[in-house]
Design an enzyme around this catalytic site. Sequence first.
Site, PDB file in Angstrom:
ATOM      1  N   LYS A   1       1.129   4.461  -2.690  1.00  0.00           N
ATOM      2  CA  LYS A   1       0.876   5.856  -2.333  1.00  0.00           C
ATOM      3  C   LYS A   1       2.110   6.724  -2.576  1.00  0.00           C
ATOM      4  O   LYS A   1       1.986   7.900  -2.921  1.00  0.00           O
ATOM      5  CB  LYS A   1       0.386   5.951  -0.881  1.00  0.00           C
TER       6      LYS A   1
ATOM      7  N   TYR B   1       0.847  -1.206   0.000  1.00  0.00           N
ATOM      8  CA  TYR B   1       0.000   0.000   0.000  1.00  0.00           C
ATOM      9  C   TYR B   1       0.879   1.252   0.000  1.00  0.00           C
ATOM     10  O   TYR B   1       0.648   2.195  -0.759  1.00  0.00           O
ATOM     11  CB  TYR B   1      -0.914  -0.035   1.226  1.00  0.00           C
TER      12      TYR B   1
HETATM   13  N1  LIG Z   1      -9.286   6.722   5.541  1.00  0.00           N
HETATM   14  C1  LIG Z   1      -8.001   6.880   5.776  1.00  0.00           C
HETATM   15  O1  LIG Z   1      -7.539   6.797   6.942  1.00  0.00           O
HETATM   16  C2  LIG Z   1      -7.061   7.181   4.647  1.00  0.00           C
HETATM   17  C3  LIG Z   1      -5.753   7.546   4.988  1.00  0.00           C
HETATM   18  C4  LIG Z   1      -4.848   7.838   3.990  1.00  0.00           C
HETATM   19  C5  LIG Z   1      -5.229   7.785   2.671  1.00  0.00           C
HETATM   20  N2  LIG Z   1      -6.512   7.404   2.349  1.00  0.00           N
HETATM   21  C6  LIG Z   1      -6.830   7.356   0.918  1.00  0.00           C
HETATM   22  O2  LIG Z   1      -7.878   8.269   0.663  1.00  0.00           O
HETATM   23  C7  LIG Z   1      -8.714   7.753  -0.374  1.00  0.00           C
HETATM   24  C8  LIG Z   1     -10.142   7.672   0.120  1.00  0.00           C
HETATM   25  O3  LIG Z   1     -10.148   6.826   1.257  1.00  0.00           O
HETATM   26  P1  LIG Z   1     -11.463   6.485   2.077  1.00  0.00           P
HETATM   27  O4  LIG Z   1     -11.022   6.263   3.464  1.00  0.00           O
HETATM   28  O5  LIG Z   1     -12.499   7.470   1.761  1.00  0.00           O
HETATM   29  O6  LIG Z   1     -11.810   5.068   1.421  1.00  0.00           O
HETATM   30  P2  LIG Z   1     -13.224   4.278   1.373  1.00  0.00           P
HETATM   31  O7  LIG Z   1     -12.910   2.828   1.239  1.00  0.00           O
HETATM   32  O8  LIG Z   1     -14.051   4.712   2.508  1.00  0.00           O
HETATM   33  O9  LIG Z   1     -13.809   4.791  -0.020  1.00  0.00           O
HETATM   34  C9  LIG Z   1     -13.132   4.445  -1.209  1.00  0.00           C
HETATM   35  C10 LIG Z   1     -14.118   4.333  -2.332  1.00  0.00           C
HETATM   36  O10 LIG Z   1     -13.374   3.955  -3.501  1.00  0.00           O
HETATM   37  C11 LIG Z   1     -14.149   3.003  -4.203  1.00  0.00           C
HETATM   38  N3  LIG Z   1     -13.280   2.152  -5.022  1.00  0.00           N
HETATM   39  C12 LIG Z   1     -12.406   1.213  -4.592  1.00  0.00           C
HETATM   40  N4  LIG Z   1     -11.844   0.597  -5.641  1.00  0.00           N
HETATM   41  C13 LIG Z   1     -12.353   1.182  -6.751  1.00  0.00           C
HETATM   42  C14 LIG Z   1     -12.169   0.983  -8.140  1.00  0.00           C
HETATM   43  N5  LIG Z   1     -11.336   0.042  -8.612  1.00  0.00           N
HETATM   44  N6  LIG Z   1     -12.840   1.767  -9.001  1.00  0.00           N
HETATM   45  C15 LIG Z   1     -13.695   2.717  -8.555  1.00  0.00           C
HETATM   46  N7  LIG Z   1     -13.940   2.934  -7.255  1.00  0.00           N
HETATM   47  C16 LIG Z   1     -13.259   2.181  -6.360  1.00  0.00           C
HETATM   48  C17 LIG Z   1     -14.876   2.188  -3.143  1.00  0.00           C
HETATM   49  O11 LIG Z   1     -16.018   1.537  -3.674  1.00  0.00           O
HETATM   50  C18 LIG Z   1     -15.198   3.257  -2.122  1.00  0.00           C
HETATM   51  O12 LIG Z   1     -16.475   3.810  -2.377  1.00  0.00           O
HETATM   52  C19 LIG Z   1      -8.127   6.400  -0.759  1.00  0.00           C
HETATM   53  O13 LIG Z   1      -7.301   6.567  -1.881  1.00  0.00           O
HETATM   54  C20 LIG Z   1      -7.318   6.003   0.450  1.00  0.00           C
HETATM   55  O14 LIG Z   1      -6.265   5.156   0.099  1.00  0.00           O
HETATM   56  C21 LIG Z   1      -7.433   7.112   3.315  1.00  0.00           C
END
Ligand SMILES: NC(=O)c1ccc[n+]([C@@H]2O[C@H](COP(=O)([O-])OP(=O)(O)OC[C@H]3O[C@@H](n4cnc5c(N)ncnc54)[C@H](O)[C@@H]3O)[C@@H](O)[C@H]2O)c1
Length: 296
Positions: free
Chosen positions: A208, A204
């Site tokens: 990133k 992961y």
């Molecule tokens: N939540 C955290 O703590 C956190 C921390 C650092 C980075 N992030 C990053 O921020 C972004 C959003 O995270 P989040 O926590 O809202 O995630 P989440 O899982 O709550 O939402 C992600 C969304 O992306 C969609 N998705 C996944 N694979 C997909 C694909 N192949 N095509 C289209 N849609 C797809 C899912 O259906 C989901 O609706 C992500 O890139 C995640 O890696 C999140």
Amino acid sequence: MAKWMNAGYNTVYHHTISHHIQRKIQPANTHNRNPEEKKMTFENKVYAITGLAGIGLAVAKHLYARGARLSLADISASALQNAVSILTTESPDPNDNNDRILTTELDITNRAAVDAWITRTTIHFGRLDGAANMAGAIGRKHGVGALLDQDDDEWDMLLRVNMSGTMYCLRAEVRAILATAGTGSIVNAASIQGVRGFALHAAYSATKHGVVGLTRSVAKEVGPAIRVNAVAPGSIQTPLLDKAVEIQGGKLNAMPTVFPRLGTAEEVAESVGFLLSDASSYTTGQVLSVDGGWDP
Ligand SMILES: NC(=O)c1ccc[n+]([C@@H]2O[C@H](COP(=O)([O-])OP(=O)(O)OC[C@H]3O[C@@H](n4cnc5c(N)ncnc54)[C@H](O)[C@@H]3O)[C@@H](O)[C@H]2O)c1
């Protein structure tokens, strides 16, 4: 199915794009606002957003409440339906009959489908002003799997979604912005794990770091017309975090942050909104940490 839903859309209308775009380009209407308000408004501008469960939904709410028109895409039909329902309930717009929202069920790892989504967006709205590429995934051993046990299929999946998928979106969005609005701003979802190393997160974290490299490099290619930045969230309360907690046995790994709490999706959306807005007009190629002061 609601009239703005069109799940499984995958037709490319290359032959009609330029005609439609030329006909439908309209300048964003912000002339009645004072200069400070103008910087933060998104009125009549068009944004593409992926990943509508957690942070992407908060970004959609932020932009929609400030007048934007949105093209939402997610692999999950229920995430899209939920987003439309929340947006139209929280910010009802009596004047537009919900035609400020277009939804597309999309797997961002499918390059042709990504291109078709962005084409559909510009045909529908006549322009593209920016994008928030928030879709992302974690693996089955997020935070518990060592490199020596790394499953190859899982490694490939993470690269496909987080890196290739983000690149497909970014490339299609840059093309569409250049062909329509001419200038714009794009924000990608990196992570605290895109700027630091974390044991048991190699795959992961590598994806990133890739998003950070993509952001910094493309910003130099497409600027000044298009600004490209990233946010690097820490631990943010979303469905993804719930999944991570479950994988890690019901508790999160320790967080060396100034704020002794998780962040909210809305707090990340404020930063994404800033980077998409004219308030950040001299900022590009940057990675903005929204992590509660991690490891200060
Ligand atoms: N939540 C955290 O703590 C956190 C921390 C650092 C980075 N992030 C990053 O921020 C972004 C959003 O995270 P989040 O926590 O809202 O995630 P989440 O899982 O709550 O939402 C992600 C969304 O992306 C969609 N998705 C996944 N694979 C997909 C694909 N192949 N095509 C289209 N849609 C797809 C899912 O259906 C989901 O609706 C992500 O890139 C995640 O890696 C999140």
